[in-house]
Design a protein around this motif. Structure first.
Motif, PDB file in Angstrom:
ATOM      1  N   PRO A  21     -19.077 -35.293  17.417  1.00 59.02           N
ATOM      2  CA  PRO A  21     -20.229 -34.393  17.519  1.00 59.02           C
ATOM      3  C   PRO A  21     -20.085 -33.120  16.680  1.00 59.02           C
ATOM      4  O   PRO A  21     -21.079 -32.576  16.182  1.00 59.02           O
ATOM      5  CB  PRO A  21     -20.291 -34.075  19.022  1.00 59.02           C
ATOM      6  CG  PRO A  21     -19.714 -35.287  19.669  1.00 59.02           C
ATOM      7  CD  PRO A  21     -18.595 -35.708  18.759  1.00 59.02           C
ATOM      8  N   LEU A  22     -18.849 -32.658  16.501  1.00 57.39           N
ATOM      9  CA  LEU A  22     -18.631 -31.448  15.704  1.00 57.39           C
ATOM     10  C   LEU A  22     -18.825 -31.690  14.214  1.00 57.39           C
ATOM     11  O   LEU A  22     -18.918 -30.738  13.437  1.00 57.39           O
ATOM     12  CB  LEU A  22     -17.222 -30.905  15.959  1.00 57.39           C
ATOM     13  CG  LEU A  22     -17.050 -30.150  17.280  1.00 57.39           C
ATOM     14  CD1 LEU A  22     -15.573 -30.026  17.636  1.00 57.39           C
ATOM     15  CD2 LEU A  22     -17.691 -28.774  17.205  1.00 57.39           C
ATOM     16  N   ALA A  23     -18.900 -32.937  13.813  1.00 54.27           N
ATOM     17  CA  ALA A  23     -19.163 -33.247  12.410  1.00 54.27           C
ATOM     18  C   ALA A  23     -20.637 -33.096  12.068  1.00 54.27           C
ATOM     19  O   ALA A  23     -20.993 -32.917  10.898  1.00 54.27           O
ATOM     20  CB  ALA A  23     -18.705 -34.664  12.081  1.00 54.27           C
ATOM     21  N   ILE A  80     -19.892 -29.918   5.003  1.00 55.56           N
ATOM     22  CA  ILE A  80     -19.614 -28.623   5.632  1.00 55.56           C
ATOM     23  C   ILE A  80     -18.598 -27.847   4.809  1.00 55.56           C
ATOM     24  O   ILE A  80     -18.737 -26.650   4.580  1.00 55.56           O
ATOM     25  CB  ILE A  80     -19.115 -28.808   7.079  1.00 55.56           C
ATOM     26  CG1 ILE A  80     -20.159 -29.536   7.932  1.00 55.56           C
ATOM     27  CG2 ILE A  80     -18.770 -27.453   7.711  1.00 55.56           C
ATOM     28  CD1 ILE A  80     -19.637 -29.983   9.288  1.00 55.56           C
ATOM     29  N   GLY A  81     -17.571 -28.560   4.347  1.00 52.49           N
ATOM     30  CA  GLY A  81     -16.538 -27.924   3.537  1.00 52.49           C
ATOM     31  C   GLY A  81     -17.072 -27.376   2.226  1.00 52.49           C
ATOM     32  O   GLY A  81     -16.529 -26.409   1.674  1.00 52.49           O
ATOM     33  N   GLN A  82     -18.153 -27.965   1.717  1.00 51.83           N
ATOM     34  CA  GLN A  82     -18.780 -27.506   0.482  1.00 51.83           C
ATOM     35  C   GLN A  82     -19.765 -26.364   0.721  1.00 51.83           C
ATOM     36  O   GLN A  82     -20.401 -25.887  -0.220  1.00 51.83           O
ATOM     37  CB  GLN A  82     -19.516 -28.666  -0.188  1.00 51.83           C
ATOM     38  CG  GLN A  82     -18.604 -29.760  -0.720  1.00 51.83           C
ATOM     39  CD  GLN A  82     -19.360 -30.979  -1.207  1.00 51.83           C
ATOM     40  OE1 GLN A  82     -20.499 -31.237  -0.788  1.00 51.83           O
ATOM     41  NE2 GLN A  82     -18.749 -31.754  -2.086  1.00 51.83           N
ATOM     42  N   GLY A  83     -19.844 -25.927   1.979  1.00 49.07           N
ATOM     43  CA  GLY A  83     -20.768 -24.835   2.295  1.00 49.07           C
ATOM     44  C   GLY A  83     -22.186 -25.302   2.556  1.00 49.07           C
ATOM     45  O   GLY A  83     -23.117 -24.492   2.612  1.00 49.07           O
ATOM     46  N   LYS A  84     -22.372 -26.616   2.734  1.00 52.15           N
ATOM     47  CA  LYS A  84     -23.690 -27.182   2.998  1.00 52.15           C
ATOM     48  C   LYS A  84     -23.841 -27.531   4.468  1.00 52.15           C
ATOM     49  O   LYS A  84     -22.865 -27.517   5.229  1.00 52.15           O
ATOM     50  CB  LYS A  84     -23.897 -28.440   2.131  1.00 52.15           C
ATOM     51  CG  LYS A  84     -23.759 -28.195   0.638  1.00 52.15           C
ATOM     52  CD  LYS A  84     -23.832 -29.499  -0.129  1.00 52.15           C
ATOM     53  CE  LYS A  84     -23.620 -29.285  -1.622  1.00 52.15           C
ATOM     54  NZ  LYS A  84     -23.650 -30.565  -2.382  1.00 52.15           N
ATOM     55  N   SER A  85     -25.047 -27.845   4.864  1.00 58.68           N
ATOM     56  CA  SER A  85     -25.295 -28.271   6.238  1.00 58.68           C
ATOM     57  C   SER A  85     -25.045 -29.769   6.353  1.00 58.68           C
ATOM     58  O   SER A  85     -25.298 -30.518   5.396  1.00 58.68           O
ATOM     59  CB  SER A  85     -26.738 -27.972   6.643  1.00 58.68           C
ATOM     60  OG  SER A  85     -26.993 -26.582   6.620  1.00 58.68           O
TER      61      SER A  85
END
Length: 410
Positions: A328-330, A377-382
Motif C-alpha cells: 500500500p505504501l507504494a 516516487i524516487g524520481q520525484g513523481k507521483s
C-alpha cells in the motif's frame, strides 16, 4: 473524523529507542541500487518521501551482506568493500520527521537466479522445487568456514549501518533466504552442529545475532523477520517458529516481525488465504496471538492490512504491537498520515493481471508493478495506482531487454 488511538501511540523498543506510532513499513525490494551496489539518488528520495509520510519505523528493502551473493540484479550491498558515504545520505533522508530507519540485512543462499549465480550456496545441496529449477541452480552445501564468514558479513554490515546513521537493523530470517534455509529441516539436511535438531538449525541465526550485538552494542535495536511457517511438507513449522522466537528473545533480540512462506509457497503474497483471514485482513494474525502468549518483546504482523479499523482492532486485542504494511505504501506513500487522521480510512489494491497467467508470471507482475511505483516516487513523481498491467509488463521487458525473460524471483 475520529482518530485511531492505539495506532498513534508510541512504542518503546529499547531504553533509548521509541517509535512515534505503531505503523511499520515492511521491506519491499526496491531494485534501486546503482552500478556499484550503493543506494541511488532515487532510493534516497524514496525514503525521504516515506519518512515524511508519517510511518513510525521504515524497514529498507533487503540489503545484501556480500556482493558475490545477490538475490536480484539491482540489490544494494553493504559489505567490507562498501563506501559508507552514500548510505549516510540514505539514513539522513529516512530518519527525517522523527522516523526510525532500520536496514534489513540478507543473504539469498540458493534463492539467487542462474544468471546471477552459477553455483549458489545453501546449508545443503537441495534444489528448489521443480517449478523453479529452470531459473535457479542446484546449490552447493556450505563448508563450516564459509558459514562463519557469512556470519561475519552480517556483523560487518550491521556495524556499517550503525555508523551511517541507521537507527536499527533487521535480520531477514523469512521467505526462504539463507537464514530461513538453515532453519528448515527440508532445506537443511546437515549432520553437523549446523543441522539436524532445531537447536542446531537455529545456531546460524543465533550466531548472526550475537556477532551483530558484539559490534553495535546493547542499545542498538536488532530485529528479525521470521516465518510463522514455510507452509511446505517437511519444512519449518509453527512449533519450530515459536521455539526460535523464544530463544531469540532470551538472547536479547528487540523486535520480531512475523511473515510466512518462501519462493516455493509465497504465502507472504497472500496465496491461498482463508476466509477468516480475509475478514481480519492480516495473513498471520492467528499465529501472532499464539506467539504473544509466550513473548514479551514487541511483535509486528505484516501482510493483508488495508484499513484503520482492522489495524486498530488488531492492536486493541493485543494480537500484535505494530502493524506492518508494504505494497500500500507504494501507491500511497503518505498512507500513515491518512490512517492516523481517520479511523475509517481504507485502501484497496486492485488485482493485477494481463489476463494471460503465463505472461503475468514471466513478468513477475505482482512484484515489478510495485517496483515501478517505487521508481516513480524516487524520481520525484507521483505513483500511478491506475497503471495497467499491460503497461507494467511492457515496461518490465523494455527496461531489462533479454534479461526480462530470465527468472529473477518467484
Amino acid at each position: 473524523m475520529s482518530q485511531p488511538q492505539h495506532l498513534s501511540s508510541p512504542l518503546k523498543i529499547t531504553a533509548q529507542a521509541t517509535t512515534k506510532n505503531r505503523l511499520f513499513k515492511s521491506a519491499m525490494s526496491e531494485q534501486l541500487g546503482d552500478k556499484t551496489f550503493a543506494p541511488s539518488a532515487q532510493l534516497v528520495n524514496l525514503y525521504k518521501v516515506w519518512a515524511n509520510g508519517g510511518t513510525g519505523i521504515l524497514i529498507t528493502g533487503n540489503v545484501m551482506v556480500d556482493r558475490t551473493a545477490l538475490g536480484e540484479p539491482k540489490n544494494v550491498v553493504l559489505d567490507s568493500a562498501s563506501d559508507v558515504a552514500p548510505f549516510k545520505k540514505w539514513a539522513q533522508a529516512g530518519t527525517q520527521n522523527n522516523t526510525q530507519l532500520w536496514m534489513q540485512l540478507n543473504h539469498p543462499g540458493k534463492q539467487t537466479p542462474k544468471f546471477l549465480s552459477p553455483v549458489p550456496v545453501a546449508p545443503s545441496a537441495v534444489p528448489l522445487s521443480k517449478a523453479l529449477q529452470s531459473g535457479f541452480n542446484t546449490p552447493r552445501a556450505l563448508e563450516e568456514n564459509e558459514i562463519l564468514a557469512i556470519v561475519e558479513c552480517f556483523a560487518v554490515a550491521a556495524e556499517k549501518a550503525q555508523q551511517a546513521g541507521f537507527t536499527g537493523v533487521q535480520i531477514h530470517g523469512a521467505h526462504g533466504y539463507l537464514v530461513s534455509q538453515f532453519l528448515s529441516p527440508h532445506h537443511n539436511r546437515r549432520d553437523d552442529k549446523w543441522g539436524g535438531s532445531l537447536e542446531n538449525r537455529m545456531r546460524f541465526v543465533r550466531e548472526i545475532y550475537r556477532a551483530i550485538r558484539t559490534r553495535v552494542g546493547n542499545e542498538f535495536p536488532i530485529g528479525i523477520k521470521l516465518n510463522s511457517a514455510d507452509f511446505q511438507k517437511g519444512g519449518f513449522s509453527e512449533d519450530d517458529s515459536i521455539e526460535v522466537m523464544k530463544t531469540l528473545e532470551q538472547d536479547g533480540i528487540n523486535l520480531l516481525e512475523i511473515s510466512g512462506g518462501n519462493y516455493e509457497n509465497p504465502s507472504m503474497m497472500g496465496a491461498k488465504v482463508k476466509k477468516s483471514t480475509v475478514a481480519r485482513e492480516a495473513y498471520f494474525l492467528d499465529y501472532a496471538e499464539k506467539a504473544k502468549q509466550v513473548l514479551s518483546i514487541p511483535l509486528v504482523v505484516t501482510g493483508g492490512f488495508r484499513s484503520s479499523h482492522a489495524m486498530e482492532s488488531a492492536l486493541t486485542s493485543q494480537a500484535t504491537d505494530m502493524i506492518g504494511v508494504a505494497r500500500p505504501l507504494a501507491v500511497v506513500p503518505d498512507l500513515a498520515n491518512k490512517l492516523l487522521a481517520d479511523s475509517s480510512y481504507t485502501i484497496a489494491l486492485k488485482p493485477l493481471t494481463t489476463g494471460v497467467k503465463s505472461l503475468d508470471f514471466m513478468a513477475m507482475l505482482n512484484i515489478t508493478w510495485y517496483e515501478q511505483q517505487l521508481k516513480l516516487i524516487g524520481q520525484g513523481k507521483s505513483p500511478k495506482p491506475n497503471m495497467s498491467a499491460w503497461t507494467s509488463v511492457l515496461r518490465t521487458f523494455a527496461g531489462m531487454g533479454r534479461a526480462a525473460f530470465k527468472k529473477r524471483r518467484a
